[in-house]
Design an enzyme around this catalytic site. Structure first.
Site, PDB file in Angstrom:
ATOM      1  N   LYS A   1      16.682  22.556  27.691  1.00  0.00           N
ATOM      2  CA  LYS A   1      17.373  24.027  28.263  1.00  0.00           C
ATOM      3  C   LYS A   1      18.836  23.649  28.363  1.00  0.00           C
ATOM      4  O   LYS A   1      20.001  23.767  28.365  1.00  0.00           O
ATOM      5  CB  LYS A   1      16.598  24.730  29.419  1.00  0.00           C
ATOM      6  CG  LYS A   1      17.856  25.512  29.913  1.00  0.00           C
ATOM      7  CD  LYS A   1      17.995  26.877  29.476  1.00  0.00           C
ATOM      8  CE  LYS A   1      18.987  27.517  30.024  1.00  0.00           C
ATOM      9  NZ  LYS A   1      18.222  27.900  31.026  1.00  0.00           N
TER      10      LYS A   1
ATOM     11  N   SER B   1      16.553  26.791  35.560  1.00  0.00           N
ATOM     12  CA  SER B   1      16.679  25.336  35.079  1.00  0.00           C
ATOM     13  C   SER B   1      17.092  24.599  35.444  1.00  0.00           C
ATOM     14  O   SER B   1      18.180  24.062  37.313  1.00  0.00           O
ATOM     15  CB  SER B   1      17.965  26.009  34.012  1.00  0.00           C
ATOM     16  OG  SER B   1      17.745  27.071  33.359  1.00  0.00           O
TER      17      SER B   1
ATOM     18  N   LYS C   1      26.414  24.465  37.150  1.00  0.00           N
ATOM     19  CA  LYS C   1      25.081  23.632  37.599  1.00  0.00           C
ATOM     20  C   LYS C   1      24.602  22.464  36.039  1.00  0.00           C
ATOM     21  O   LYS C   1      24.096  21.641  36.320  1.00  0.00           O
ATOM     22  CB  LYS C   1      24.617  24.440  38.363  1.00  0.00           C
ATOM     23  CG  LYS C   1      23.079  23.528  39.201  1.00  0.00           C
ATOM     24  CD  LYS C   1      21.503  23.947  38.269  1.00  0.00           C
ATOM     25  CE  LYS C   1      21.061  25.128  37.842  1.00  0.00           C
ATOM     26  NZ  LYS C   1      20.147  25.573  36.578  1.00  0.00           N
TER      27      LYS C   1
END
Length: 282
Positions: free
Chosen positions: A163, A88, A231
């Site tokens: 995502k 990701s 993140k």
């Protein structure tokens, strides 16, 4: 297929196991000794031994290094090889990586996943894919070994965009469930019973089911670490700035994750935001 895999972490290890069970010939980089695969000394060697190379590493710089650092995957690719990045990372950087791999005469898909360790272990991951349709079809047998809900979103980087959107929904829902259960407890109700009641109504969700139970039982072993989810929200906030888009609740939840990490909870499951909210402001 001859498949190379880089990144045997919480997610990557069970994914490798499922590929091996499906009969694929696996080569891994820095693999553990108990993996039934050829352990390689570099990403280059992985690529030399593989038709398809899959990456499952933490962040954008890790993908760039695995692909393009000296001894990396790009040095070992043969024309026609396929690279699938299931990490990701940044959608913008992904588009650049795809272009560089394409210039080598190879194909590239970004295919981040949702479903956590349980989904990786049970091969029920949701897989969001960016890339060309014909390349997606080439990779479909691999995806079907690893997941159930498999969608081609669009061109290079589109999987990563989906995502990021997924991570916004997950983070804000975890935060909402945590607030609801903390409110119930403070008001004198049993959070476990409140959760059961909510599961039968419009507030029901997979997050209330799984992460709500973690909050009730105070069990926060990862799962998906707060540090990694922060993140992902950072990617969302950065992209929002580039798009002149306001994502106020995403930014607020990222700050809550900053607080969790400052409190030493960064390597707990993201449902441990419950603990951060319970502590309240310093």
């Amino acid at each position: 297929m001859r498949i190379g895999f880089i990144g045997l972490g919480v997610m990557g290890r069970p994914m490798v196991d499922n590929l091996i069970v499906a009969g694929h010939d696996l080569s891994v980089y820095r693999g553990r000794t108990e993996v039934e695969a050829h352990v390689c000394g570099s990403g280059k060697e992985v690529a030399e031994r593989s038709e398809v190379v899959i990456l499952m590493v933490p962040d954008t710089p890790d993908v760039e290094s695995a692909l393009f650092a000296p001894g990396g995957v790009a040095e070992g690719l043969q024309r026609g090889s396929l690279v699938i990045d299931m990490s990701s990372i940044s959608p913008t950087a992904t588009a650049g990586f795809a272009e560089r791999i394409d210039q080598l005469g190879c194909d590239y898909l970004d295919a981040p996943v949702s479903g956590g360790e349980v989904g990786a272990r049970e091969a029920t991951l949701t897989i969001m894919v960016g890339g060309r349709p014909e390349v997606f079809e080439r990779a479909r047998p691999i995806f079907e070994t690893l997941g159930k809900n498999i969608t081609l979103i669009g061109g290079a980087g589109a999987g990563q965009t989906a995502k990021v959107a997924n991570q916004i929904v997950v983070a804000l829902t975890i935060e909402a469930v945590a607030e609801a259960l903390l409110f119930a407890k403070a008001a004198g109700a049993d959070p476990a019973i409140v959760r059961e009641a909510l599961m039968g109504g419009f507030a029901s969700s997979r997050i209330l089911e799984l992460h709500g139970e973690r909050m009730v039982k105070q069990t926060f072993d990862p799962g998906f670490r707060i540090r990694l989810h922060r993140k992902d929200l950072g990617l969302a906030v950065q992209a929002a700035a580039e798009l002149d888009l306001a994502l106020p609740n995403t930014a607020a939840t990222q700050q809550l994750m900053n607080a969790a990490i400052a409190d030493g909870d960064g390597d707990l499951d993201h449902s441990a935001l419950y603990r951060t909210l319970r502590r309240g402001p310093a």
